[in-house]
Design a protein around this motif. Structure first.
Motif, PDB file in Angstrom:
ATOM      1  N   VAL A  65       0.834  -1.204   0.000  1.00 23.16           N
ATOM      2  CA  VAL A  65       0.000   0.000   0.000  1.00 23.16           C
ATOM      3  C   VAL A  65       0.868   1.254   0.000  1.00 23.16           C
ATOM      4  CG1 VAL A  65      -1.670   1.362   1.316  1.00 23.16           C
ATOM      5  CG2 VAL A  65      -1.986  -1.106   1.080  1.00 23.16           C
ATOM      6  N   LEU A  66       1.853   1.301   0.888  1.00 14.72           N
ATOM      7  CA  LEU A  66       2.677   2.504   0.999  1.00 14.72           C
ATOM      8  C   LEU A  66       3.492   2.762  -0.271  1.00 14.72           C
ATOM      9  CD1 LEU A  66       3.973   2.311   4.684  1.00 14.72           C
ATOM     10  CD2 LEU A  66       2.057   3.624   3.773  1.00 14.72           C
ATOM     11  N   ALA A  67       3.797   1.705  -1.005  1.00  7.84           N
ATOM     12  CA  ALA A  67       4.621   1.862  -2.200  1.00  7.84           C
ATOM     13  C   ALA A  67       3.817   2.131  -3.462  1.00  7.84           C
ATOM     14  CB  ALA A  67       5.475   0.608  -2.410  1.00  7.84           C
ATOM     15  N   SER A  68       2.511   1.850  -3.452  1.00  4.08           N
ATOM     16  CA  SER A  68       1.815   1.881  -4.743  1.00  4.08           C
ATOM     17  C   SER A  68       0.389   2.403  -4.727  1.00  4.08           C
ATOM     18  CB  SER A  68       1.787   0.461  -5.333  1.00  4.08           C
ATOM     19  OG  SER A  68       1.061  -0.431  -4.494  1.00  4.08           O
ATOM     20  N   VAL A  69      -0.204   2.600  -3.545  1.00  6.04           N
ATOM     21  CA  VAL A  69      -1.635   2.914  -3.482  1.00  6.04           C
ATOM     22  C   VAL A  69      -1.854   4.362  -3.080  1.00  6.04           C
ATOM     23  CG1 VAL A  69      -3.782   2.424  -2.231  1.00  6.04           C
ATOM     24  CG2 VAL A  69      -2.346   0.539  -3.029  1.00  6.04           C
ATOM     25  N   HIS A  70      -2.814   5.005  -3.738  1.00  6.54           N
ATOM     26  CA  HIS A  70      -3.216   6.362  -3.380  1.00  6.54           C
ATOM     27  C   HIS A  70      -4.701   6.369  -3.073  1.00  6.54           C
ATOM     28  CE1 HIS A  70      -4.300  10.649  -3.878  1.00  6.54           C
ATOM     29  NE2 HIS A  70      -3.078  10.869  -3.426  1.00  6.54           N
ATOM     30  N   LEU A  71      -5.093   7.285  -2.233  1.00  7.89           N
ATOM     31  CA  LEU A  71      -6.476   7.389  -1.769  1.00  7.89           C
ATOM     32  C   LEU A  71      -7.487   7.416  -2.916  1.00  7.89           C
ATOM     33  CD1 LEU A  71      -8.228   7.780   0.782  1.00  7.89           C
ATOM     34  CD2 LEU A  71      -7.861  10.236   0.545  1.00  7.89           C
ATOM     35  N   ASN A  72      -7.103   8.017  -4.020  1.00 14.06           N
ATOM     36  CA  ASN A  72      -8.035   8.166  -5.138  1.00 14.06           C
ATOM     37  C   ASN A  72      -7.913   7.063  -6.187  1.00 14.06           C
ATOM     38  OD1 ASN A  72      -9.163  10.654  -4.192  1.00 14.06           O
ATOM     39  ND2 ASN A  72      -7.282  11.688  -4.833  1.00 14.06           N
ATOM     40  N   ASP A  73      -7.124   6.015  -5.883  1.00 11.07           N
ATOM     41  CA  ASP A  73      -6.897   4.948  -6.866  1.00 11.07           C
ATOM     42  C   ASP A  73      -8.060   3.984  -6.989  1.00 11.07           C
ATOM     43  OD1 ASP A  73      -4.423   5.904  -7.489  1.00 11.07           O
ATOM     44  OD2 ASP A  73      -3.310   4.500  -6.238  1.00 11.07           O
ATOM     45  N   PHE A  74      -8.907   3.907  -5.986  1.00 12.74           N
ATOM     46  CA  PHE A  74      -9.909   2.854  -5.958  1.00 12.74           C
ATOM     47  C   PHE A  74     -11.047   3.166  -6.914  1.00 12.74           C
ATOM     48  CE2 PHE A  74      -7.703   2.935  -1.918  1.00 12.74           C
ATOM     49  CZ  PHE A  74      -7.173   1.649  -1.936  1.00 12.74           C
ATOM     50  N   PRO A  75     -11.527   2.143  -7.623  1.00 15.74           N
ATOM     51  CA  PRO A  75     -12.570   2.389  -8.627  1.00 15.74           C
ATOM     52  C   PRO A  75     -13.854   2.898  -7.987  1.00 15.74           C
ATOM     53  CG  PRO A  75     -12.307   0.036  -8.194  1.00 15.74           C
ATOM     54  CD  PRO A  75     -11.189   0.725  -7.494  1.00 15.74           C
ATOM     55  N   SER A  76     -14.577   3.680  -8.730  1.00 20.61           N
ATOM     56  CA  SER A  76     -15.877   4.168  -8.266  1.00 20.61           C
ATOM     57  C   SER A  76     -16.915   3.893  -9.354  1.00 20.61           C
ATOM     58  CB  SER A  76     -15.798   5.666  -7.972  1.00 20.61           C
ATOM     59  OG  SER A  76     -17.016   6.135  -7.453  1.00 20.61           O
ATOM     60  N   PRO A  77     -17.930   3.101  -9.092  1.00 21.85           N
ATOM     61  CA  PRO A  77     -18.188   2.474  -7.789  1.00 21.85           C
ATOM     62  C   PRO A  77     -17.237   1.314  -7.504  1.00 21.85           C
ATOM     63  CG  PRO A  77     -19.785   1.709  -9.376  1.00 21.85           C
ATOM     64  CD  PRO A  77     -18.990   2.781 -10.072  1.00 21.85           C
ATOM     65  N   ALA A  78     -16.938   1.118  -6.218  1.00 23.61           N
ATOM     66  CA  ALA A  78     -15.975   0.090  -5.818  1.00 23.61           C
ATOM     67  C   ALA A  78     -16.600  -1.286  -5.723  1.00 23.61           C
ATOM     68  CB  ALA A  78     -15.351   0.468  -4.474  1.00 23.61           C
ATOM     69  N   GLY A  79     -17.913  -1.371  -5.899  1.00 26.08           N
ATOM     70  CA  GLY A  79     -18.582  -2.668  -5.841  1.00 26.08           C
ATOM     71  C   GLY A  79     -18.412  -3.321  -4.490  1.00 26.08           C
ATOM     72  N   SER A  80     -18.065  -4.593  -4.516  1.00 23.79           N
ATOM     73  CA  SER A  80     -17.910  -5.347  -3.265  1.00 23.79           C
ATOM     74  C   SER A  80     -16.470  -5.381  -2.787  1.00 23.79           C
ATOM     75  CB  SER A  80     -18.428  -6.773  -3.455  1.00 23.79           C
ATOM     76  OG  SER A  80     -17.728  -7.424  -4.504  1.00 23.79           O
ATOM     77  N   GLY A  81     -15.577  -4.657  -3.458  1.00 26.58           N
ATOM     78  CA  GLY A  81     -14.198  -4.626  -3.012  1.00 26.58           C
ATOM     79  C   GLY A  81     -13.290  -5.504  -3.846  1.00 26.58           C
ATOM     80  N   ALA A  82     -12.057  -5.646  -3.393  1.00 22.93           N
ATOM     81  CA  ALA A  82     -11.010  -6.311  -4.163  1.00 22.93           C
ATOM     82  C   ALA A  82     -11.250  -7.813  -4.313  1.00 22.93           C
ATOM     83  CB  ALA A  82      -9.656  -6.083  -3.503  1.00 22.93           C
ATOM     84  N   SER A  83     -10.788  -8.333  -5.421  1.00 22.75           N
ATOM     85  CA  SER A  83     -10.754  -9.775  -5.648  1.00 22.75           C
ATOM     86  C   SER A  83      -9.475 -10.344  -5.030  1.00 22.75           C
ATOM     87  CB  SER A  83     -10.766 -10.077  -7.143  1.00 22.75           C
ATOM     88  OG  SER A  83      -9.561  -9.604  -7.743  1.00 22.75           O
ATOM     89  N   VAL A  84      -9.402 -11.652  -4.910  1.00 19.40           N
ATOM     90  CA  VAL A  84      -8.177 -12.287  -4.415  1.00 19.40           C
ATOM     91  C   VAL A  84      -7.017 -11.982  -5.346  1.00 19.40           C
ATOM     92  CG1 VAL A  84      -7.064 -14.504  -3.932  1.00 19.40           C
ATOM     93  CG2 VAL A  84      -9.407 -14.091  -3.155  1.00 19.40           C
ATOM     94  N   TYR A  85      -7.292 -11.943  -6.649  1.00 17.46           N
ATOM     95  CA  TYR A  85      -6.233 -11.627  -7.608  1.00 17.46           C
ATOM     96  C   TYR A  85      -5.660 -10.232  -7.340  1.00 17.46           C
ATOM     97  CZ  TYR A  85      -3.882 -10.238 -11.884  1.00 17.46           C
ATOM     98  OH  TYR A  85      -2.956  -9.775 -12.782  1.00 17.46           O
ATOM     99  N   GLU A  86      -6.511  -9.248  -7.096  1.00 15.27           N
ATOM    100  CA  GLU A  86      -6.032  -7.899  -6.793  1.00 15.27           C
ATOM    101  C   GLU A  86      -5.194  -7.888  -5.518  1.00 15.27           C
ATOM    102  OE1 GLU A  86      -9.010  -4.480  -7.791  1.00 15.27           O
ATOM    103  OE2 GLU A  86     -10.210  -6.262  -7.315  1.00 15.27           O
ATOM    104  N   LEU A  87      -5.641  -8.633  -4.505  1.00 13.53           N
ATOM    105  CA  LEU A  87      -4.877  -8.711  -3.262  1.00 13.53           C
ATOM    106  C   LEU A  87      -3.518  -9.342  -3.517  1.00 13.53           C
ATOM    107  CD1 LEU A  87      -4.607  -8.447  -0.174  1.00 13.53           C
ATOM    108  CD2 LEU A  87      -5.723 -10.696   0.007  1.00 13.53           C
ATOM    109  N   LYS A  88      -3.488 -10.407  -4.323  1.00 13.17           N
ATOM    110  CA  LYS A  88      -2.232 -11.090  -4.604  1.00 13.17           C
ATOM    111  C   LYS A  88      -1.244 -10.167  -5.308  1.00 13.17           C
ATOM    112  CE  LYS A  88      -1.953 -14.507  -7.645  1.00 13.17           C
ATOM    113  NZ  LYS A  88      -2.023 -15.864  -8.242  1.00 13.17           N
ATOM    114  N   VAL A  89      -1.740  -9.370  -6.244  1.00 16.09           N
ATOM    115  CA  VAL A  89      -0.878  -8.409  -6.940  1.00 16.09           C
ATOM    116  C   VAL A  89      -0.287  -7.403  -5.952  1.00 16.09           C
ATOM    117  CG1 VAL A  89      -0.861  -6.513  -8.609  1.00 16.09           C
ATOM    118  CG2 VAL A  89      -2.033  -8.647  -9.170  1.00 16.09           C
ATOM    119  N   LEU A  90      -1.123  -6.909  -5.042  1.00 16.86           N
ATOM    120  CA  LEU A  90      -0.647  -5.942  -4.050  1.00 16.86           C
ATOM    121  C   LEU A  90       0.416  -6.559  -3.143  1.00 16.86           C
ATOM    122  CD1 LEU A  90      -1.056  -3.093  -2.696  1.00 16.86           C
ATOM    123  CD2 LEU A  90      -2.587  -4.271  -1.101  1.00 16.86           C
ATOM    124  N   LEU A  91       0.163  -7.768  -2.652  1.00 16.49           N
ATOM    125  CA  LEU A  91       1.109  -8.416  -1.744  1.00 16.49           C
ATOM    126  C   LEU A  91       2.404  -8.765  -2.453  1.00 16.49           C
ATOM    127  CD1 LEU A  91      -1.253 -10.775   0.309  1.00 16.49           C
ATOM    128  CD2 LEU A  91      -0.597  -8.405   0.775  1.00 16.49           C
TER     129      LEU A  91
END
Length: 362
Positions: free
Chosen positions: A309-335
């Protein structure tokens, strides 16, 4: 990320004697025996003494009251609190493996829903910026459903007290109770005025029982950050003064109570102006760790999440509408990104778990 991440882990365990061995006569008997065996295994430690301030230079063994004890069967709740580790170094892996070898050989570790594993992550000696704290808050909300898939059902149940969703923070839930306000900014301004006047945000007499929408929660985080009135500890960990706990404590305005949420932002702050240099973000969701692999997985999840998160995420990066939130694939990419930032070779057991869950979602 201004400085390398540091972290500590708290391992809550329900321990007893090995079958065929003499039972322990008391918690102190068990703790002293465990301490001696850990020392012989090369794990520096001490049994915590009342009134002595912790330095977090070695492992601390302390009584865990939330687990309790079963004196009839000589079973006791104990918490092992780690020293502060540098996330770039592997000493934490060595220590955890040594600890569980001792536990496996000399003790019986019982599964208990009262046990949990907590990970504190910090950027000390530098403090997070207000924007970084807000980025983490938004990421916690967005990635929550994907992280939940890694957890046992009792840790993500809606009635869980000690690791409830941050989306039930009263800063979010209160919006359902306030009438006549048309915008998110207007709602946050209302909260500001009420808080300054020492009045709590109303609690709906007929709560819906469901979490406030993810889009709404993300917008409230953004408004709290941009307005500058509320820190992320208040946004993510607010508790109603009208709650049973608030009434028992005689609270008048709403207040921060981070130790009942999945992510505790209260530990980031020593003053309400900004995160402090020695503050930590505490991940409280994982269950108790019965083996070294489990403990390592929960540490890896918390530390690579914060690093990513600290290296790549910004407050305004999240899609709108965000739906139900991140998929496992999105989490895996972040980790994976967090792992790379930290210089780790792999995610260990966590990688296997993510791959399996991703296949189930396809």
């Amino acid at each position: 990320m201004a400085s390398p991440l540091k972290f500590g882990v708290e391992l809550e365990l329900f321990l007893g004697h090995k079958q065929g061995k003499s039972p322990y006569k008391s918690w102190t008997d068990l703790a002293d025996t465990l301490s001696r065996r850990l020392t012989r295994a090369g794990v520096p430690n001490h049994v915590k003494k009342r009134g002595v301030k912790e330095t977090y230079k070695d492992w601390s063994l302390m009584r865990e009251m939330t687990i309790g004890e079963d004196t009839m069967n000589a079973l006791y709740g104990i918490e092992l609190v780690s020293p502060v580790f540098d996330a770039r170094q592997s000493q934490w892996v060595v220590d955890i493996q040594s600890i569980y070898r001792v536990l496996d050989k000399h003790f019986t570790t019982y599964e208990s829903p009262k046990c949990s594993t907590h990970v504190h992550v910090s950027t000390s000696p530098d403090a997070l910026t207000k924007e970084e704290a807000a980025n983490l808050a938004a990421a916690v909300l967005y990635y929550e459903p994907a992280i939940d898939t890694l957890m046992p059902a009792h840790r993500v149940a809606t009635n869980s007290y000690w690791c409830r969703s941050n989306r039930v923070s009263h800063m979010f839930a209160g919006i359902e109770s306030v009438q006549g306000i048309q915008t998110i900014d207007g709602y946050v301004q209302f909260c500001k005025a009420e808080h300054r006047a020492g009045r709590p945000i109303p609690v709906s007499p007929s709560p819906s029982g469901s979490l406030v929408g993810l889009d709404t929660a993300l917008k409230i985080v953004r408004a709290c950050h941009e307005g500058g009135e509320f820190g992320m500890d208040q946004a993510m960990n607010w508790f109603s003064a009208s709650s049973a706990y608030g009434q028992t404590k005689g609270m008048t305005p709403d207040f921060v109570k981070g130790k009942v949420y999945k992510w505790n932002f209260d530990s980031l702050y020593r003053s309400k102006d900004a995160p402090s240099k020695d503050g930590t973000l505490e991940f409280r969701l994982p269950p108790g760790s019965l083996c070294a692999e489990d403990a390592g997985m929960w540490v890896s999840l918390a530390v690579t999440f914060v690093a990513g998160v600290l290296a790549s995420v910004h407050l305004n990066d999240f899609p709108s509408p965000a739906g139900s939130g991140a998929s496992v694939y999105e989490l895996k990419v972040l980790l994976e990104h967090g792992r790379t930032v930290l210089g780790w070779q792999d995610l260990g057991l966590l990688q296997d778990q993510l791959d399996q869950l991703e296949q189930l979602q396809l």
